[in-house]
Every structure is written in structure tokens, then in C-alpha cells.
Design a protein around this motif. Structure first.
Motif: not given
Length: 230
Positions: A154-158, A198-213
Motif C-alpha cells: 500500500q505504498g505510492t513508491g519505494s 533496506a526498503v523505504d516505502t512512501r505510505t499515505p497516512g503513515f509517511g515513509t516506512i522502512t523495512r529490512h530483509v
């Protein structure tokens, strides 16, 4: 008489230089050819802030076809130093585990230039079997996340960052001389790959969410090359 001695000495010197030069000409080898890289990627779960990431999302990688290039410098009859590179292929990461339905999640150019010491096993007259070991440096360029990944989370870009790493490299192979200068080479290699993304996803209502694997592998590489000694 002195002239004849001088001529004989000069001829001997030139012959010695010619032999030395001929030997020097065979100290270098350039190889080009094809290699198939097979991955067996071990992926951790994609993780992020609590409540933002479904459990069990993992990553796998598709196998690669590579145009290989290497240079070898002979150090002695049995020892050589080898440097290899190649045109960096596009690595395609796909969803695994709970993320398998997503399909392609990311793409990047993968580079793994390698330096090795090679030992040719003596006692063989027709073919020249050898072993080699060394180190490779893996890094990535042109990294991008797929629209499917953005839609799934549910992101607009990453933006993605795959970290570079050093790893051990090992090879076994056999070389068949076609003539004095041309060689056919078959080899199997493997190297240690350990990285994280590391993936930074721009998420409406939450801002940028960073995830790792975290990712690790020991890819197998089967190659066939043609070499020219000079």
C-alpha cells in the motif's frame, strides 16, 4: 676469428632473447564466454515497525545468464593469478513465502569482480585440471522496487538499498589446449553472498516506512569460456 666469435655470441644472445620473449608471450591469458548462475537464496522475513508488515514475506532470486570476462597472469608452471569481471546482469528478486503471489519485487544490476589464485594440477598431458580460490566483492547498481511490491504494501513508491559485501570464492575446472595459444575451459564456481536490503516505502497516512530483509546464498556458477594466451 673475432668477428665469427662475435657473430656466434650475438646469435646465441638473440636466440636466448627470442626464447625468453616467447615464454613471456605465454604468461597472459584472456578468456571470454558464458556462465549460468544458479541461486539458492536464503531469506529472512521482511521486517518493519510493529503492525506495518505481514509475517512470512521473503525474497528469492531468478537464475542469471552472464557474459564472463577474465584475465590471467601466469606466475609459474602451476600457479597463476586470475582477475575476472563481466557485463553486470540484471538480478530479479521475486516474492517467496507469503510474498510469492507478488511476483517480481525488485531489480538491480549485480557486480561481483573476483581475484583468485589458481593452481594447475600436474601429471595430465591432454587436459589441465585446476583449482582456484580467492575473494569477490559483490555490489549493486540500478536498484529499483517494482510496482507490485508497492501495491502489496500500500505504498505510492519505494527506494531500495542493497548493501555490498565481501565473500570467499572457490572454483574447480579443466582446460583443454586447442593449440599453442587457444584454450577451451570448463569450470564450476561458488561464492559466499551475504547482504541485506533496506526498503523505504512512501505510505499515505503513515509517511515513509522502512523495512529490512537479510539475505545469504552460495550461488553455483557453471561456465564455458575460450581463452587466448599471449
Amino acid at each position: 676469428m673475432q668477428g665469427k666469435k662475435f657473430a656466434a655470441a650475438a646469435t646465441a644472445a638473440l636466440a636466448t632473447c627470442a626464447v625468453a620473449h616467447a615464454d613471456e608471450l605465454e604468461n597472459n591469458t584472456v578468456r571470454t564466454g558464458y556462465a549460468k548462475v544458479r541461486f539458492h537464496l536464503q531469506s529472512g522475513d521482511l521486517s518493519g515497525p510493529p503492525g506495518t508488515t505481514p509475517p512470512g514475506l521473503r525474497i528469492d532470486a531468478r537464475d542469471l545468464d552472464i557474459f564472463a570476462i577474465s584475465y590471467e597472469r601466469r606466475l609459474s608452471d602451476h600457479w597463476a593469478l586470475q582477475l575476472q569481471a563481466g557485463i553486470p546482469p540484471t538480478l530479479t528478486a521475486v516474492g517467496a513465502g507469503a510474498a510469492a503471489p507478488v511476483g517480481t519485487v525488485a531489480k538491480a544490476r549485480i557486480w561481483f569482480p573476483t581475484a583468485m589464485v589458481r593452481y594447475t594440477i600436474p601429471g595430465f598431458s591432454v587436459v589441465h585440471p585446476y583449482v582456484a580460490t580467492g575473494v569477490t566483492y559483490t555490489f549493486f547498481t540500478g536498484q529499483e522496487i517494482s510496482p507490485a511490491y508497492n501495491a502489496a504494501l500500500q505504498g505510492t513508491g519505494s527506494d531500495i538499498k542493497l548493501h555490498s559485501s565481501w565473500g570467499a570464492y572457490a572454483r574447480v575446472g579443466v582446460e583443454y589446449p586447442l593449440d599453442r595459444q587457444w584454450r577451451l575451459n570448463l569450470e564450476y564456481s561458488s561464492f559466499r553472498l551475504k547482504t541485506s536490503a533496506a526498503v523505504d516505502t512512501r505510505t499515505p497516512g503513515f509517511g515513509t516506512i522502512t523495512r529490512h530483509v537479510d539475505l545469504k546464498d552460495a550461488p553455483g556458477i557453471l561456465g564455458a569460456t575460450i581463452g587466448y594466451r599471449f
